[in-house]
Scaffold this motif. Structure first.
Motif, mmCIF file in Angstrom:
data_model
loop_
_atom_site.group_PDB
_atom_site.id
_atom_site.type_symbol
_atom_site.label_atom_id
_atom_site.label_comp_id
_atom_site.label_asym_id
_atom_site.label_seq_id
_atom_site.Cartn_x
_atom_site.Cartn_y
_atom_site.Cartn_z
ATOM 1 N N ARG A 24 1.134 -1.419 -0.015
ATOM 2 C CA ARG A 24 0.256 -0.128 0.123
ATOM 3 C C ARG A 24 0.592 1.554 0.063
ATOM 4 O O ARG A 24 0.411 2.348 -0.571
ATOM 5 C CB ARG A 24 -1.417 0.086 0.641
ATOM 6 C CG ARG A 24 -2.361 -1.452 1.400
ATOM 7 C CD ARG A 24 -3.033 -0.728 2.288
ATOM 8 N NE ARG A 24 -4.251 -1.825 2.291
ATOM 9 C CZ ARG A 24 -4.863 -1.781 2.968
ATOM 10 N NH1 ARG A 24 -3.896 -2.121 4.383
ATOM 11 N NH2 ARG A 24 -5.442 -3.232 3.183
ATOM 12 N N LEU A 25 2.373 1.318 0.653
ATOM 13 C CA LEU A 25 2.920 2.531 0.997
ATOM 14 C C LEU A 25 3.525 2.815 -0.565
ATOM 15 O O LEU A 25 3.773 3.914 -0.718
ATOM 16 C CB LEU A 25 4.509 2.242 2.128
ATOM 17 C CG LEU A 25 5.112 3.255 1.975
ATOM 18 C CD1 LEU A 25 3.682 4.679 2.995
ATOM 19 C CD2 LEU A 25 6.035 2.825 3.198
ATOM 20 N N SER A 26 4.250 1.542 -1.755
ATOM 21 C CA SER A 26 4.457 2.097 -2.633
ATOM 22 C C SER A 26 3.581 2.364 -3.670
ATOM 23 O O SER A 26 3.481 3.175 -5.060
ATOM 24 C CB SER A 26 4.774 0.467 -2.735
ATOM 25 O OG SER A 26 5.025 0.566 -4.610
ATOM 26 N N THR A 27 1.847 2.063 -3.408
ATOM 27 C CA THR A 27 0.862 2.552 -4.302
ATOM 28 C C THR A 27 0.653 4.156 -3.640
ATOM 29 O O THR A 27 0.278 4.690 -4.940
ATOM 30 C CB THR A 27 0.109 1.578 -4.122
ATOM 31 O OG1 THR A 27 0.027 0.009 -4.258
ATOM 32 C CG2 THR A 27 -1.845 2.204 -4.918
ATOM 33 N N LEU A 28 0.422 4.174 -2.828
ATOM 34 C CA LEU A 28 1.002 5.926 -2.472
ATOM 35 C C LEU A 28 1.796 6.492 -2.500
ATOM 36 O O LEU A 28 1.784 7.301 -3.158
ATOM 37 C CB LEU A 28 0.615 5.836 -1.122
ATOM 38 C CG LEU A 28 0.316 7.102 -0.135
ATOM 39 C CD1 LEU A 28 -1.076 7.510 -0.866
ATOM 40 C CD2 LEU A 28 0.408 6.960 1.385
ATOM 41 N N ALA A 29 3.087 5.644 -3.336
ATOM 42 C CA ALA A 29 4.352 6.292 -3.296
ATOM 43 C C ALA A 29 4.277 7.427 -5.164
ATOM 44 O O ALA A 29 3.804 8.478 -5.646
ATOM 45 C CB ALA A 29 5.502 5.941 -3.315
ATOM 46 N N ASP A 115 -6.206 -0.192 -2.219
ATOM 47 C CA ASP A 115 -6.229 -1.523 -2.583
ATOM 48 C C ASP A 115 -6.943 -1.785 -3.703
ATOM 49 O O ASP A 115 -7.010 -2.290 -4.811
ATOM 50 C CB ASP A 115 -7.349 -2.396 -1.629
ATOM 51 C CG ASP A 115 -6.157 -2.969 -0.427
ATOM 52 O OD1 ASP A 115 -5.224 -2.740 -0.705
ATOM 53 O OD2 ASP A 115 -7.150 -3.264 0.760
ATOM 54 N N ALA A 116 -8.540 -0.577 -4.083
ATOM 55 C CA ALA A 116 -9.160 -0.969 -5.446
ATOM 56 C C ALA A 116 -8.130 -0.259 -6.440
ATOM 57 O O ALA A 116 -8.040 -0.734 -7.740
ATOM 58 C CB ALA A 116 -10.020 -0.349 -5.462
ATOM 59 N N LEU A 117 -7.117 0.832 -6.095
ATOM 60 C CA LEU A 117 -6.763 0.790 -7.208
ATOM 61 C C LEU A 117 -5.487 0.071 -7.685
ATOM 62 O O LEU A 117 -4.863 -0.562 -8.969
ATOM 63 C CB LEU A 117 -5.395 2.465 -6.601
ATOM 64 C CG LEU A 117 -4.904 3.104 -7.675
ATOM 65 C CD1 LEU A 117 -5.621 3.613 -8.608
ATOM 66 C CD2 LEU A 117 -4.138 4.454 -6.796
ATOM 67 N N ALA A 118 -4.944 -1.022 -6.605
ATOM 68 C CA ALA A 118 -4.052 -2.243 -6.871
ATOM 69 C C ALA A 118 -4.622 -2.851 -7.765
ATOM 70 O O ALA A 118 -4.050 -3.404 -8.239
ATOM 71 C CB ALA A 118 -3.101 -2.992 -5.518
ATOM 72 N N ASP A 119 -5.853 -3.208 -7.938
ATOM 73 C CA ASP A 119 -6.736 -4.141 -7.894
ATOM 74 C C ASP A 119 -7.050 -4.117 -9.801
ATOM 75 O O ASP A 119 -6.755 -4.785 -10.629
ATOM 76 C CB ASP A 119 -7.735 -4.370 -7.753
ATOM 77 C CG ASP A 119 -7.529 -5.525 -6.558
ATOM 78 O OD1 ASP A 119 -7.067 -5.644 -5.968
ATOM 79 O OD2 ASP A 119 -9.033 -5.510 -5.287
ATOM 80 N N SER A 120 -7.296 -2.483 -9.769
ATOM 81 C CA SER A 120 -7.546 -2.059 -10.847
ATOM 82 C C SER A 120 -6.157 -2.346 -12.069
ATOM 83 O O SER A 120 -6.529 -2.118 -13.327
ATOM 84 C CB SER A 120 -8.269 -0.531 -11.184
ATOM 85 O OG SER A 120 -7.631 0.133 -10.535
ATOM 86 N N ALA A 121 -5.116 -1.408 -11.031
ATOM 87 C CA ALA A 121 -4.015 -1.399 -12.227
ATOM 88 C C ALA A 121 -2.865 -2.111 -11.488
ATOM 89 O O ALA A 121 -2.311 -1.160 -10.369
ATOM 90 C CB ALA A 121 -4.089 -0.080 -12.361
ATOM 91 N N PRO A 122 -3.421 -3.190 -11.466
ATOM 92 C CA PRO A 122 -1.320 -3.755 -11.010
ATOM 93 C C PRO A 122 -0.547 -3.317 -11.421
ATOM 94 O O PRO A 122 0.052 -3.076 -12.846
ATOM 95 C CB PRO A 122 -1.578 -5.208 -11.426
ATOM 96 C CG PRO A 122 -3.432 -5.553 -11.858
ATOM 97 C CD PRO A 122 -4.098 -3.761 -12.340
#
Length: 187
Positions: A24-29, A115-122
């Motif tokens: 999650r921290l990586s996605t937030l970055a 989580d939704a962002l990571a699911d929609s754009a791995p």
């Protein structure tokens, strides 16, 4: 996603996560990098480690006193022998309840949105900047929209606020806008 553009790895850093998982921290970055991108040699939110500042807010109550209000009146950036901002102030009972509710709401919103962002754009954080822009603009998930509603102002706050809150690492946010910092008599 975007032909001809190389993928850009978004560094998460060596700082300890206070609340978010490494993923999650990586996605937030990847998100904060698009809110205040580096430009013309000036550092952006990623260099200022704004994602770590937001994570520090989400984990504010893991410290005693909670990392909500930095002390004062002086930092050590202008020659003071002591950085008073590094000492956080205790909250009274009312403030503690109010801030706990607010932080729990932030935690839920970030968790669902990231989580939704990571699911929609791995691999979102590894996409080139323009591809991440496209993903953020075109995503219709209400959880992603709610997360962005927090992430945008939180990125600005952590990028241009006092470094003691966890962002604006090495005053890079201030450097990006030409602000000398909290030095007297100007700051």
């Amino acid at each position: 996603l975007v032909a001809g553009l190389p993928a850009v790895a978004v560094p998460v850093g060596r700082g300890r996560a206070r609340h978010l998982s490494r993923e999650r921290l990586s996605t937030l970055a990847g998100v904060v990098d698009r809110v205040v991108p580096a430009d013309d040699g000036r550092p952006g939110a990623l260099a200022a480690r704004c994602h770590e500042g937001i994570d520090a807010l989400l984990g504010a109550f893991r410290s005693d006193p909670p990392r909500i209000y930095a002390g004062g009146p002086f930092s050590d950036r202008a020659g003071s022998e002591v950085n008073h901002f590094a000492r956080f102030l205790p909250l009274d009972a009312y403030e503690s309840r109010a801030w706990r509710r607010r932080v729990r709401r932030y935690q839920r919103t970030y968790a669902r949105g990231l989580d939704a962002l990571a699911d929609s754009a791995p691999g979102f954080a590894d996409l080139p900047g323009p591809a991440r822009d496209l993903v953020l603009r075109s995503n219709q998930d209400p959880d992603v929209a709610a997360m962005l509603g927090l992430a945008v102002p939180h990125t600005f706050e952590t990028c241009f606020g006092a470094p003691e809150y966890g962002g604006n690492r090495r005053t890079r946010g201030w450097q990006a806008i030409g602000f000398e910092g909290d030095r007297q008599p100007h700051g």
